[in-house]
Structure formats: structure tokens, C-alpha cells
Design a protein around this motif. Structure first.
Motif, short mmCIF file in Angstrom:
data_model
loop_
_atom_site.label_atom_id
_atom_site.label_comp_id
_atom_site.label_asym_id
_atom_site.label_seq_id
_atom_site.Cartn_x
_atom_site.Cartn_y
_atom_site.Cartn_z
N ALA A 231 0.84 -1.21 0.00
CA ALA A 231 0.00 0.00 0.00
C ALA A 231 0.87 1.26 0.00
O ALA A 231 0.55 2.26 -0.65
CB ALA A 231 -0.94 -0.01 1.20
N ALA A 313 6.51 12.90 2.62
CA ALA A 313 5.37 12.47 3.43
C ALA A 313 4.05 12.81 2.74
O ALA A 313 3.05 12.10 2.89
CB ALA A 313 5.44 13.11 4.81
N ALA A 316 1.77 10.41 0.37
CA ALA A 316 0.78 9.44 0.86
C ALA A 316 -0.59 10.08 1.12
O ALA A 316 -1.57 9.38 1.38
CB ALA A 316 1.29 8.79 2.15
N GLU A 317 -0.65 11.43 1.04
CA GLU A 317 -1.92 12.09 1.38
C GLU A 317 -2.95 11.93 0.28
O GLU A 317 -2.63 11.87 -0.91
CB GLU A 317 -1.66 13.59 1.61
CG GLU A 317 -0.83 13.85 2.85
CD GLU A 317 -0.46 15.32 3.00
OE1 GLU A 317 -1.05 16.17 2.28
OE2 GLU A 317 0.41 15.60 3.82
N MET A 318 -4.21 11.91 0.70
CA MET A 318 -5.29 11.69 -0.26
C MET A 318 -5.34 12.77 -1.34
O MET A 318 -5.63 12.48 -2.49
CB MET A 318 -6.62 11.66 0.47
CG MET A 318 -6.76 10.39 1.27
SD MET A 318 -8.32 10.33 2.09
CE MET A 318 -8.20 8.67 2.74
N ALA A 319 -5.06 14.00 -0.95
CA ALA A 319 -5.10 15.08 -1.94
C ALA A 319 -4.07 14.82 -3.04
O ALA A 319 -4.31 15.12 -4.22
CB ALA A 319 -4.83 16.43 -1.27
N LEU A 385 -12.52 9.42 -2.25
CA LEU A 385 -11.55 10.33 -1.62
C LEU A 385 -12.07 11.77 -1.56
O LEU A 385 -11.77 12.50 -0.61
CB LEU A 385 -10.21 10.29 -2.37
CG LEU A 385 -9.48 8.94 -2.41
CD1 LEU A 385 -8.13 9.09 -3.12
CD2 LEU A 385 -9.27 8.39 -1.02
N ALA A 389 -11.28 14.47 1.43
CA ALA A 389 -10.13 15.37 1.20
C ALA A 389 -10.60 16.83 1.28
O ALA A 389 -11.76 17.13 0.97
CB ALA A 389 -9.49 15.09 -0.15
N LYS A 390 -9.71 17.72 1.67
CA LYS A 390 -10.09 19.13 1.85
C LYS A 390 -9.70 19.94 0.61
O LYS A 390 -10.50 20.17 -0.27
CB LYS A 390 -9.45 19.68 3.12
CG LYS A 390 -9.78 18.87 4.39
CD LYS A 390 -11.27 18.82 4.67
CE LYS A 390 -11.63 18.06 5.94
NZ LYS A 390 -11.39 16.61 5.90
N GLU A 391 -8.42 20.37 0.55
CA GLU A 391 -7.99 21.15 -0.62
C GLU A 391 -7.58 20.18 -1.73
O GLU A 391 -6.70 19.36 -1.54
CB GLU A 391 -6.76 21.99 -0.25
CG GLU A 391 -7.01 23.07 0.77
CD GLU A 391 -7.69 24.29 0.16
OE1 GLU A 391 -7.46 24.57 -1.03
OE2 GLU A 391 -8.44 24.95 0.89
#
Lengths: 392, 80
Positions: A231, A313, A316-319, A385, A389-391
Motif C-alpha cells: 500500500a 510524506a 501518501a496524502e489523499m489530496a 476520496l 479530502a479538503k484542498e
């Protein structure tokens, strides 16, 4: 010049030369016979291009992803199958370079061997019965014996250049009791495997990638399992790098289709100087479509390289996942659109397979783009997602 | 807080095993939580605790255990 800058210059020069002198003259036969582009891959081996991404402390060129992407574009312009084989190989190398971990000597040694032998690596990520979801596996690593030897057996619906690869990066469940999503990636050599071919390979396009199905059986040492969960490998490297390098190949295909349409219009203009030329207007419209594709592909590459170098890092973020999924969807839809509109410019001489303005192969090759991880599946992931997710 | 987290996971995590049998540090993905289920867990956590996770927190590793979720909730202002 830094090591990377020198390596980048050399790789791009080699890719351009091989694309023009070797891939281009063989592209029609590779397509017609659905045969592996052996001469172009051999030439890339001679230039040590298969180890371009291996760091220089392991003996590799230490080239940048930008240069590798540029090479995918150059090769894709002349022979899409060559470009795609090169791209997919580099994806597997990038996964090993990024995720071999500290103190995992097996992978360091293997990468040194890759440099020396110019080994070609394929992947076995899709599996019969998972509905196209690369995040799930049925096949599993067996419980290792006392010597650390283990095995797997996996049914793959397609293995790109499976008959021609020296080694395979395969996704499997971590162990016999692991859940479908609890995956690892195993690098096995051909001599450790039994590859039983399933079915034939006679597709619409990308015919030179030679990607029939296989039942793959392997026996290996547990050191050959990459030490981080698949993953993580997928989110940080395999998925974004795949989308970036594939889209450079697709941009190459679309660019050559545009170039052929442009050559057609120029030839028509010379025949009837001063007369109105409706195809010239269509060519201008086509250029704006191509420029959209070029902009998205180039921007995504720069964004990934910035994150990879400075802020890993965030990969790995959804955005970020959404961003590189968007690249895949946009480029895979825009590239065949450019090819189809190039056909509209060229008309019947573009439709015929034996003129300097033929774009049929380009259109067929580009149509594979939306199937390489189906866009519908990526949309389904993105839809999920986007809820959180925000931005973006 | 941990009991509320467990309740959200029980309802939305679609684990292959009973959450009651897992330690706070246990890996939820290894327990069968899919990526899709993890998004539903995130949404339900935001709703339950009336908070919003930052984009920098929306990644697999932050939601891999009850402990890591508790830490993330603390970071967005939920009292421990």
C-alpha cells in the motif's frame, strides 16, 4: 555538471537516437506482427538505460525521473510499445530504489546486478478474480520454511512483456492468513519461476508490449520481499510514477499524430499556394488540444519531483493521490482525442495504413490508455476520496 | 475517546474480525479494513467528534490503528 545532470543529458540523447534510428523503422512491423520491440530494447540495454534510475552509489546512472520521463516521451513518439515497455520497467526500478529500505542487502545487490546485466523487469499486479483492483490479492506468500524459502502461485490476466522479462515484481498477500488488502511486493528472477502462458495476444493496440496472461509460480527467499507494505509502495511510488511515465508515452503518441497532421497540411498548402485550406484551421484547433495534454503531463511531473525531493510524506496524502489519479484520467482521455482529431485533419490519407500521414496506429495505441487501470475504477476511488479530502 | 473510536470502526470499518479482539495498537488494514472503508471511518470520525482532519492527516498511516486515530483526534483538538 553534476552526476545527475550528466546522466540526464546522456539518457535523453540516447533515447532520441534509439527512437529515431531503431524504434521508428521497426514500429510498423512491431505493430503488424504484435512482436516485442527487441532491437530497441537491446539498444537501450547497450546504453545502460535500463539502470538509469539506479543511484550512482550502486553503480547506476543516477538519472532523474524528469529525464526518464523525457525518454518515455521520445520513445513513445516513434514506437509506443517501446516507450511503454521502457516506462513499465522504470516503474519497477523506481519502486525498488524507493522502498528497498535500509539494511536490505538483497535489493542493493540486485540493483547492482541490474546495472551490470541490464535486466528487464516486468510486473504482475493484476489478478484473475479481483475485479481489476490492484489493492487486493488472492495469491499469497506461503509460510516460509526453516531456511526462509517461500513460494506463491498467481493467475495474472495480463503480464506486459511477460515472455521477455528477466524478473518480475509481483503483488501477493503477506501470508496465507492475510486479508486481501494486506499485500507485499516480491521481486523474483525468471529462473526462480514457472511461467505458464494463458491465451493469446492479438489486441487492438500497444501490440508490441506482448502481454498475454500467465499462471506465475515462484520459489524465492524471504529477502526478496520489499520490506514495506505494498500500500505504501503503491501510494508513494508505483501509482504516481506509473501515471507520470505512461502519460509521457501517451503524450509522445499524440505529439507524433499532431506532427503527421501538420506535415499533411504543409504538403497540401504547397500544392495549392494561396488557396483557403480548411484543414489548416483544424490543425490549429488540434494544437490547442495537444497543448492542454502537454501542460497537464509536464505539470504533474514537476509536482511529483518537487514532493519526492522535498516533502515525501505528502505523497501518501489523499489530496496527492487524487492529483495523480487526475493526471491519468485526463491524459488517457486527451491523448486518443488528439489522435482522432489528427485523423480528422488528414482524412483518408490518415486513415490508410501506408502513407506518411497514417495515424491509425497512434489512435489504436492511445486507446489502450483508458484501460491501463480502468478509468472507471479510478473515478470510483476518486469519488470516495473527494468525500473527505479538503484542498484538492 | 477510544471507545467511541472503536464504535465508529465497528460500524464503518468492515473488519474481518471483531474489533473487541484487537488491541489499540493493532493494524486495522491487516484486520481487513479496505481503503474504501477507511474513508467511511474518517467521515464518521469527523461527524462523531465534530472536527475536520487536515489534509496532512488524511493518509493511510494515520488511520491504521485505534492509537493512531486517537493521536490524530487529539491533534485536531479532541480532549484525550
Amino acid at each position: 555538471m553534476t552526476v545527475t545532470a550528466a546522466a540526464d543529458t546522456a539518457l535523453l540523447a540516447a533515447a532520441r537516437r534509439i527512437a529515431d534510428e531503431i524504434a521508428a523503422p521497426n514500429a510498423e512491423e512491431v505493430d503488424r506482427e504484435a512482436r516485442f520491440p527487441a532491437e530497441a530494447i537491446a539498444a537501450l540495454r547497450e546504453e545502460a538505460a535500463l539502470s538509469a534510475l539506479v543511484p550512482d552509489d550502486l553503480g547506476g546512472a543516477g538519472a532523474s525521473l524528469e529525464a526518464v520521463a523525457g525518454a518515455c516521451f521520445e520513445l513513445g513518439r516513434r514506437c509506443a510499445a517501446t516507450g511503454m515497455v521502457f516506462a513499465m520497467h522504470q516503474i519497477q526500478v523506481a519502486c525498488m530504489v524507493d522502498h528497498r529500505g535500509d539494511g536490505a542487502p538483497w535489493f542493493d545487490d540486485y540493483l547492482r546486478e541490474l546495472v551490470a546485466e541490464q535486466l528487464l523487469i516486468a510486473s504482475i499486479t493484476s489478478e484473475v478474480g479481483t475485479g481489476g483492483d490492484m489493492g487486493k490479492s488472492i495469491a499469497a506468500v506461503s509460510t516460509p520454511d526453516a531456511d526462509g524459502a517461500a513460494s506463491f502461485e498467481k493467475q495474472a490476466p495480463t503480464v506486459s512483456y511477460g515472455p521477455h522479462a528477466d524478473a518480475f515484481l509481483t503483488t501477493v498477500r503477506r501470508g496465507p492468513d492475510a486479508e486481501p488488502g494486506d499485500q507485499v511486493a516480491v521481486l523474483t528472477r525468471r529462473e526462480q519461476m514457472e511461467m505458464e502462458s494463458q491465451g493469446t495476444w492479438d489486441p487492438l493496440g500497444m501490440r508490441g508490449t506482448c502481454s498475454p496472461g500467465f499462471v506465475a509460480k515462484a520459489e524465492f527467499a524471504t529477502e526478496q520481499v520489499l520490506p514495506v507494505p505494498f500500500a505504501t509502495i503503491s501510494a508513494e511510488t508505483m501509482t504516481p510514477v506509473s501515471h507520470i511515465l505512461w502519460s509521457h508515452v501517451w503524450l509522445g503518441i499524440a505529439t507524433d499524430a499532431f506532427d503527421r497532421a501538420r506535415a499533411f497540411v504543409k504538403a497540401a498548402a504547397k500544392r495549392k499556394p494561396g488557396e483557403p485550406l480548411p484543414a489548416a484551421t483544424r490543425l490549429s484547433e488540434l494544437m490547442s488540444e495537444l497543448s492542454l495534454l502537454r501542460a497537464e503531463v509536464g505539470l504533474a511531473l514537476r509536482e511529483y519531483c518537487d514532493l519526492h525531493a522535498g516533502d515525501r510524506a505528502r505523497l501518501a496524502e489523499m489530496a496527492t493521490i487524487l492529483r495523480f489519479n487526475n493526471l491519468k484520467i485526463a491524459a488517457s482521455e486527451q491523448a486518443p482525442k488528439v489522435c482522432q482529431e489528427a485523423l480528422g485533419v488528414c482524412g483518408i490519407v490518415g486513415y490508410k495504413n501506408d502513407t506518411p500521414f497514417s495515424v491509425g496506429r497512434h489512435l489504436r495505441d492511445a486507446m489502450s490508455a483508458r484501460l491501463m487501470v480502468a478509468n472507471e475504477r479510478i473515478h470510483a476511488t476518486d469519488a470516495s476520496l473527494l468525500l473527505i479530502a479538503k484542498e484538492v | 475517546m477510544r471507545e467511541q473510536i472503536r464504535q465508529v470502526i465497528r460500524e464503518h470499518g468492515h473488519l474481518a474480525v471483531d474489533i473487541d479482539g484487537l488491541a489499540d495498537a493493532a493494524d486495522l488494514y491487516q484486520a481487513g479494513m479496505t481503503s474504501h472503508a477507511s474513508v467511511n471511518v474518517m467521515i464518521a470520525l469527523e461527524d462523531t467528534f465534530d472536527v475536520e482532519f487536515l489534509d496532512s492527516m488524511l493518509k493511510r498511516s494515520v488511520f491504521e490503528s485505534v492509537d493512531s486515530i486517537a493521536q490524530a483526534l487529539t491533534e485536531v483538538g479532541v480532549p484525550a
